[in-house]
Design a protein around this motif. Structure first.
Motif: not given
Lengths: 316, 113
Positions: A234-244, A266-270
């Motif tokens: 499982m790729l958890l994507n867009k983790i840069d948006l987690l604060p929002h 894996l946690q990622v931000s494409a």
């Protein structure tokens, strides 16, 4: 409906070529493709098995005899065949083809908008010059995604499924014939954005990879369990948006593991680049294993050929 | 709506099997569908009625035998019946379940005349 011959459900297109299914009078389902002009039926291969399968004892008188008088007595025939058996047979062929060529094939699945195509574009950019790779893009309509992939310089082919909600193994087999991916390469199959149907169809891939973005609900693994049960990563994507956003990554992972205890995460931000190194390493390792297996097979074959040649020489 | 593909799969399997007994008509098709097979049986019935037209199963009725979901519960150390993936053990409430059955999608038998 196909306007050329009037047969139904002709919705799949592989790069503009139209393909469709006929049910002939005897019930046989034929799938084939043709361009706009060409509508011959003798120049294509039918992607299914014409063989007859007899299972078990065959004829057994059953409860069927309880039918209205006057009808021919019925006979029960036990067959016990998987409904998706035809798909699975083709998937086995695809998998063998991947193994023989040392291709590491991944089936990327997610909801629409989880970021599969962006992830692929960034992955391709990062691996440029390091690993040969190609992409099969599945969507109901348009070649937008294949165009985005081609803009990176990578080879891509678009499969339009029309009304279809998933890719099947036969579509992949036909796409492979056109795409001809390189030996020892990485092949991404981007499935139709749909967290339900693609889970049921084996395409011959090494792994299904499910992409879940943090702008979705963290309870998706529980809402759409079949997809998470079928995926190895499982790729958890867009983790840069987690604060929002209100998304509890820990809970999402816990839910995914409740469905599929062994699933890797894996946690990622494409777009932001976080976690991409781990994802790229995961790809390199998988591609390395596929390459190694092929090289071992080739080495074994060479040894065997040498042995046989030695035997021949000795017998002369 | 992958039920349409499944219905096409059913007709393919049925036509294959019926050809060995030709000439015949298929009166009834019996399927086995597991509770965890991600199949919406009503949709499958609808799709089957559409896809069967003009085939050897044109007049066939569809019987669906439901197979319960089964899982091994690590806490109870035994097989339990479950209705969905991701649910808890019905006996002890543990989440540590390994699904062992209920994903079946098979054509079991045909009634021919």
């Amino acid at each position: 409906m196909c306007t050329t011959c009037g047969c139904d459900s002709g919705q799949t297109k592989i790069e503009g070529e139209h393909e469709h299914t006929h049910v002939h009078a005897d019930g046989t389902v034929y799938a084939h493709s043709h361009g706009r002009e060409d509508h011959g039926h003798d120049d294509h291969e039918h992607g299914h098995d014409h063989g007859h399968h007899h299972h078990g004892a065959g004829h057994e008188p059953g409860p069927a005899h309880a039918h209205a008088a006057g009808l021919t007595p019925a006979q029960m025939v036990r067959i016990e065949r998987d409904i998706l058996g035809a798909n699975d047979e083709i998937a086995v062929r695809n998998r063998r083809r991947f193994d023989d060529a040392g291709i590491f094939a991944l089936n990327l699945v997610s909801s629409p908008g989880a970021g599969k195509t962006t992830l692929l574009v960034e992955t391709i950019n990062a691996l440029r010059g390091e690993l040969p790779l190609a992409v099969i893009e599945g969507d109901q309509q348009t070649s937008f995604d294949a165009d985005r992939i081609r803009a990176t310089g990578a080879r891509a082919i678009q499969v339009n499924t029309g009304k279809g909600c998933h890719l099947d193994a036969a579509q992949i087999e036909r796409a492979l014939a056109k795409l001809a991916p390189a030996d020892e390469s990485l092949l991404f199959i981007e499935n139709v954005g749909n967290l339900v149907c693609p889970s049921a169809f084996d395409l011959g891939e090494a792994h299904k990879v499910v992409v879940l973005s943090v702008t979705e609900g963290e309870d998706k693994p529980l809402k759409y369990p079949d997809m998470f049960a079928a995926s190895d990563l499982m790729l958890l994507n867009k983790i840069d948006l987690l604060p929002h956003v209100r998304f509890d990554a820990k809970r999402a992972i816990e839910f995914a593991r409740r469905i599929r205890p062994g699933i890797e995460v894996l946690q990622v931000s494409a777009t932001g680049g976080e976690g991409m190194t781990a994802w790229l390493d995961w790809l390199r390792q998988g591609a390395g294993r596929a390459r190694e297996r092929r090289q071992q097979t080739m080495a074994a074959l060479r040894r065997r050929v040498a042995e046989l040649e030695a035997q021949l020489a000795a017998s002369r | 709506m992958h039920e349409m593909s499944l219905a096409e799969g059913v007709i393919g399997v049925v036509a294959d099997a019926a050809r060995a007994h030709a000439p015949c008509a298929v009166r009834r098709v019996r399927l086995e569908i597991g509770a965890l097979a991600a199949v919406e049986c009503e949709s499958l019935r609808f799709a089957f009625d559409v896809v069967k037209r003009g085939s050897v199963a044109d007049a066939a009725e569809l019987d669906i035998v439901h197979v319960p979901g089964r899982a091994w519960c690590m806490q109870c150390s035994r097989t339990v019946t479950i209705t969905e993936r991701g649910g808890a053990c019905p006996d002890c409430g543990s989440w540590q379940l390994q699904v062992t059955g209920g994903a079946e999608m098979r054509v079991m038998e045909l009634e021919l005349a």
